[in-house]
Design an enzyme around this catalytic site. Structure first.
Site, short mmCIF file in Angstrom:
data_model
loop_
_atom_site.label_atom_id
_atom_site.label_comp_id
_atom_site.label_asym_id
_atom_site.label_seq_id
_atom_site.Cartn_x
_atom_site.Cartn_y
_atom_site.Cartn_z
N CYS A 186 15.51 -6.04 -14.99
CA CYS A 186 15.78 -5.61 -13.61
C CYS A 186 15.34 -6.73 -12.65
O CYS A 186 15.91 -7.81 -12.66
CB CYS A 186 15.09 -4.27 -13.35
SG CYS A 186 15.46 -3.55 -11.75
N ASP A 234 25.86 0.57 -15.55
CA ASP A 234 25.04 0.00 -14.47
C ASP A 234 25.94 -0.66 -13.42
O ASP A 234 26.04 -1.89 -13.34
CB ASP A 234 24.07 -1.00 -15.07
CG ASP A 234 23.04 -1.51 -14.08
OD1 ASP A 234 23.03 -1.04 -12.93
OD2 ASP A 234 22.24 -2.38 -14.48
N HIS A 265 21.36 1.38 -16.65
CA HIS A 265 20.38 0.42 -16.16
C HIS A 265 19.02 0.82 -16.74
O HIS A 265 18.63 1.98 -16.70
CB HIS A 265 20.33 0.46 -14.63
CG HIS A 265 19.39 -0.54 -14.05
ND1 HIS A 265 19.76 -1.84 -13.77
CD2 HIS A 265 18.08 -0.43 -13.69
CE1 HIS A 265 18.73 -2.48 -13.26
NE2 HIS A 265 17.70 -1.66 -13.21
#
Length: 296
Positions: A186, A234, A265
């Site tokens: 991330c 995502d 995600h």
């Protein structure tokens, strides 16, 4: 009305969590949205247990494992917050110099999941170093909500400088073979892309998990091979991929991109129900193979 199960939670709830986790909505709005699912048969306990992390689930390698040694090391960061600290994990079964991997956390500080990733790398024979961007504020506070707020309050440019300093610190460590890779998740995925672009010789291999690219004007500087790991569901991160791929091609960067089917995600994070065991294990096997090829 019968209560619905964790397995039935709709994708929109995970999208809400992703938006909340990345600052797109506050906690009050997030909880209000979850309440709309309570009205159609989900319990709030099921929803929050599915969406929020449980770090008791994330330990794959114990910190007591006799094949590794973990310490906290301080490094100088004159262009960042002055000093930084990171979790350094060394394999105890190997002598001499080692290939090195910088492990970069999400947007909430050095939580137990990311520390475990560093231990997994050490078990695989790497010198692994996981810095904590929250060191200047006292370090990861023990919960993600507070950690996210703390990281958001920091100066992003100084955080970036702290990670550059961390990379240089571990690359020149006495046990380093001089070849530095980076893996991040991330925010950490973004940082891998950034480190590859900001100083082209700093890392020699990068594995960004669901991370957005560095600014467009920096991408032409990238030289390190990249292994890009994306989850099919995502949409937020994936929307940046077509342009990034074109820029990597234009710059002649060797890269591989894997899009993991039906993965959300955060699919590698085994502390939440976003975790996708099959895809996470495949992505990790590919990560280790990529580092073995480029760092040893």
């Amino acid at each position: 009305m019968s209560k619905k199960l964790k397995e039935d939670i709709p994708q929109e709830a995970f999208d809400w969590y992703d938006e909340y986790a990345h600052g797109g909505m506050n906690r009050r709005t997030f909880m209000a949205k979850l309440s709309t699912l309570v009205a159609v048969g989900y319990s709030m306990t099921v929803l929050t247990s599915a969406l929020l992390p449980n770090y008791a689930l994330a330990e794959q390698v114990s910190f007591n494992d006799d094949e590794i040694k973990a310490t906290y090391e301080t490094f100088d960061s004159p262009n960042g917050y002055g000093k930084g600290v990171g979790y350094l994990v060394t394999p105890t079964q190997k002598t001499g110099v080692l290939p090195v991997v910088l492990v970069i956390h999400e947007n909430r500080g050095l939580n137990p999941y990311v520390k475990d990733v560093a231990r997994r790398l050490a078990k695989a024979g790497y010198l692994a170093f996981a810095p904590d961007a929250l060191f200047s504020l006292g370090g990861y506070p023990g919960n993600d909500d507070e950690g996210r707020a703390m990281q958001k309050a920091l100066d992003g440019s100084k955080i970036q400088q702290d990670f550059i300093a961390a990379a240089k610190f571990v690359k020149t460590h006495q046990r380093s073979n001089g070849k530095l890779g980076a893996v991040g998740f991330c925010f950490g995925g973004y940082m891998v892309n950034y480190l590859a672009a900001i100083e082209p010789e700093l890392i020699v291999a990068g594995v960004p998990f669901y991370g957005t690219p560095a600014k467009k004007e920096l991408r032409k500087n990238i030289k390190a091979p990249l292994l890009i790991q994306l989850g099919e569901l995502d949409e937020r991160v994936n929307s940046s991929w077509p342009e990034y791929e074109n820029d990597l091609k234009s710059a002649g960067v060797p890269y591989q991109m894997h899009m993991y089917k039906n993965a959300k995600h955060g699919f590698h994070n085994d502390s939440t129900s976003r975790y996708d065991k099959e895809n996470a294990e495949l992505a990790w096997d590919r990560t280790l193979a990529f580092f073995a090829e480029n760092l040893t």
